[in-house]
Design a protein around this motif. Structure first.
Motif, PDB file in Angstrom:
ATOM      1  N   THR A  92       5.265   0.305  -1.209  1.00  0.00           N
ATOM      2  CA  THR A  92       6.419   0.937  -0.564  1.00  0.00           C
ATOM      3  C   THR A  92       6.254   0.772   0.940  1.00  0.00           C
ATOM      4  O   THR A  92       5.143   0.564   1.454  1.00  0.00           O
ATOM      5  CB  THR A  92       6.505   2.448  -0.862  1.00  0.00           C
ATOM      6  N   TYR A 113       8.646   1.941   4.799  1.00  0.00           N
ATOM      7  CA  TYR A 113       9.873   2.616   5.242  1.00  0.00           C
ATOM      8  C   TYR A 113      10.216   2.349   6.703  1.00  0.00           C
ATOM      9  O   TYR A 113      11.211   2.869   7.199  1.00  0.00           O
ATOM     10  CB  TYR A 113       9.739   4.139   5.044  1.00  0.00           C
ATOM     11  N   GLY A 167      11.299   2.798  -1.025  1.00  0.00           N
ATOM     12  CA  GLY A 167      11.522   3.778  -2.085  1.00  0.00           C
ATOM     13  C   GLY A 167      12.134   5.056  -1.546  1.00  0.00           C
ATOM     14  O   GLY A 167      11.935   5.421  -0.382  1.00  0.00           O
ATOM     15  N   ASP A 168      12.839   5.759  -2.438  1.00  0.00           N
ATOM     16  CA  ASP A 168      13.348   7.069  -2.011  1.00  0.00           C
ATOM     17  C   ASP A 168      12.198   8.084  -1.959  1.00  0.00           C
ATOM     18  O   ASP A 168      12.395   9.242  -1.575  1.00  0.00           O
ATOM     19  CB  ASP A 168      14.514   7.544  -2.887  1.00  0.00           C
ATOM     20  N   LYS A 177      17.136  -0.938  -6.407  1.00  0.00           N
ATOM     21  CA  LYS A 177      16.458  -0.317  -7.566  1.00  0.00           C
ATOM     22  C   LYS A 177      17.181   0.965  -7.931  1.00  0.00           C
ATOM     23  O   LYS A 177      17.613   1.715  -7.036  1.00  0.00           O
ATOM     24  CB  LYS A 177      14.991  -0.017  -7.232  1.00  0.00           C
ATOM     25  N   GLU A 223       6.807   3.607 -14.670  1.00  0.00           N
ATOM     26  CA  GLU A 223       6.038   4.658 -13.980  1.00  0.00           C
ATOM     27  C   GLU A 223       5.471   5.654 -14.975  1.00  0.00           C
ATOM     28  O   GLU A 223       6.201   6.234 -15.807  1.00  0.00           O
ATOM     29  CB  GLU A 223       6.942   5.376 -12.949  1.00  0.00           C
ATOM     30  N   VAL A 233       2.690  -1.405  -8.040  1.00  0.00           N
ATOM     31  CA  VAL A 233       3.197  -0.805  -6.799  1.00  0.00           C
ATOM     32  C   VAL A 233       2.417   0.473  -6.512  1.00  0.00           C
ATOM     33  O   VAL A 233       2.004   1.185  -7.425  1.00  0.00           O
ATOM     34  CB  VAL A 233       4.723  -0.509  -6.884  1.00  0.00           C
ATOM     35  N   VAL A 284       2.490   3.755  -3.343  1.00  0.00           N
ATOM     36  CA  VAL A 284       3.061   4.287  -2.107  1.00  0.00           C
ATOM     37  C   VAL A 284       2.019   4.058  -1.013  1.00  0.00           C
ATOM     38  O   VAL A 284       0.846   4.405  -1.180  1.00  0.00           O
ATOM     39  CB  VAL A 284       3.369   5.798  -2.280  1.00  0.00           C
TER      40      VAL A 284
HETATM   41  O1  KIV Z   1      10.468   5.730  -4.527  1.00  0.00           O
HETATM   42  C1  KIV Z   1       9.420   5.106  -4.777  1.00  0.00           C
HETATM   43  O2  KIV Z   1       8.558   4.895  -3.930  1.00  0.00           O
HETATM   44  C2  KIV Z   1       9.235   4.614  -6.140  1.00  0.00           C
HETATM   45  C3  KIV Z   1       7.903   4.039  -6.493  1.00  0.00           C
HETATM   46  C4  KIV Z   1       6.856   5.054  -6.526  1.00  0.00           C
HETATM   47  C5  KIV Z   1       7.968   3.234  -7.727  1.00  0.00           C
HETATM   48  O3  KIV Z   1      10.128   4.701  -6.914  1.00  0.00           O
END
Ligand code: KIV
Length: 289
Positions: free
Chosen positions: A25, A27, A46-47, A116, A185, A216, A218
Motif C-alpha cells: 500500500t 498513499y 488502499g482505503d 479495487k 484477505e 500485499v 500495509v
Molecule cells: O485498503 C487496503 O490497504 C487493503 C489491503 C490491506 C488489501 O485493502
C-alpha cells in the motif's frame, strides 16, 4: 532512463511464468517514489489510509474526494509500479452506475491503472460495468474491512466448509464478472492456494499464506510504524517508526539547546555593511518582552 511500466498483460504474464508479484500500500508521493524505485510491482492506494493516514478506527469514513487526492499523488510518483486505487465505502455499493462514475474519477483524475472494490457475488454487476468500460478491476474477498460491522470485527473468514465454499464461489464469480486480480484477505492458506489454482486471476494474499500469486502488506505495518498493534500476518522488515521518533527527538533536543542550526546549515551574510545593519537596528523599535 524511463522504466517499463507494469500493465495488466505484464502482470498476467508474471503469473503464467510462476513469478511472484509484490504489492504494497502507499498513499503519498514521496513514499511512492521509494516504493516504485525499490521495484515493487504494484502499489495499492488502499482505503486503509483512513486508519494509517487519517487515524480513524476503520475505513468507513473515507470519501471519494479524499481517495482522489491520495491516489493522484501516488500515481505522479510511479514510473514502473502498476497503481490500483481503492473504491471507498459507499462509492460503489449503490449500483453499477455509481460504481462506474467513481471508478472513472480514479482513472481520469488520478491516472490510476486499475480500481479495487470489496465483495464477491454481490458486487459482480459493478465489476462487469467497470471492466466493460475498459477499466481493470481488482476484486477483494474473504475478510472485507468495509463490512466490519456486518462481520463483527476483523476476523479470519472461510474457516468452515460452508464459508470456504462461499469464498471460492465469490472468487469464481468476480472472475466471471471480469476482474483480473483479486485480494484474498485473512482466509486459510489451503483455501487461498486452491483459489489460486482454480482461477486465471492474479491472487494477492494478505493473511492468506504463501500459496497466492503475490502478497500485499500495509507499508506502515511492514516498517514498524503502526504502534503496538501487529496482526499475525505482518512481518516487520525494519523499525522505521522508532528511527523516525529518535530523529524527531534529536531535532527537538538540538533546537531547544540552540545547537541547530550551525554555520554549516546557514547561508552566508549578505552584502549589507555592519553600519547599515546598526542603522536598521536603531530605526526600528525592538518589541518589548
Ligand atoms: O485498503 C487496503 O490497504 C487493503 C489491503 C490491506 C488489501 O485493502
Amino acid at each position: 532512463m524511463k522504466m517499463r511500466k507494469n500493465t495488466v498483460a505484464s502482470l498476467l504474464e508474471m503469473k503464467a511464468k510462476g513469478e511472484r508479484i509484490s504489492q504494497l500500500t502507499c498513499y503519498d508521493y514521496s513514499t511512492a517514489r521509494l516504493v516504485d524505485g525499490a521495484g515493487i510491482d504494484t502499489i495499492l492506494v488502499g482505503d486503509s489510509l483512513g486508519m494509517t493516514m487519517q487515524g480513524y478506527e476503520d475505513t468507513l469514513p473515507v470519501t471519494m474526494d479524499e481517495m482522489v487526492i491520495y491516489a493522484r499523488s501516488v500515481c505522479r510518483a510511479c514510473q514502473r509500479a502498476f497503481v490500483i486505487a481503492d473504491m471507498p465505502f459507499m462509492s460503489y455499493q449503490a449500483g453499477p452506475v455509481q460504481a462506474l462514475e467513481n471508478a472513472g474519477r480514479l482513472i481520469k483524475e488520478c491516472r490510476a491503472n486499475a480500481v479495487k472494490l470489496e465483495g464477491g457475488k454481490r458486487v459482480c454487476a459493478q465489476i462487469k460495468a467497470i471492466t466493460e468500460s475498459g477499466i481493470p478491476v481488482c476484486a477483494h474477498i474473504g475478510m472485507t474491512p468495509q463490512s466490519v460491522n456486518a462481520i463483527s470485527g476483523f476476523t479470519v473468514q472461510g474457516k468452515g466448509e460452508l464459508e470456504a465454499r462461499r469464498v471460492l464461489e465469490d472468487a469464481l464469480a468476480v472472475e466471471e464478472a471480469g476482474a483480473f486480480m483479486v485480494v484474498l484477505e485473512c482466509i486459510p492458506p489451503k483455501l487461498a492456494a486452491l483459489i489460486t489454482k482454480k482461477t486465471h486471476m492474479i491472487t494477492i494474499g494478505i493473511g492468506a499464506g504463501n500459496g497466492c500469486d503475490g502478497q500485499v502488506l500495509v507499508y506502515q505495518d511492514m516498517l514498524g510504524m503502526s504502534g503496538a498493534f501487529k496482526p499475525k500476518f505482518v512481518k516487520q522488515f525494519a523499525q522505521i517508526g522508532q528511527l523516525m521518533q529518535d530523529a524527531f527527538h534529536a531535532y527537538d533536543s538540538k533546537v531547544k539547546a540552540g545547537t541547530f542550526p550551525t554555520d554549516e546549515h546557514t547561508y552566508p551574510d549578505g552584502d549589507c555593511s555592519d553600519d547599515f545593519l546598526a542603522g536598521l537596528d536603531r530605526d526600528y523599535p525592538t518589541h518589548a518582552g
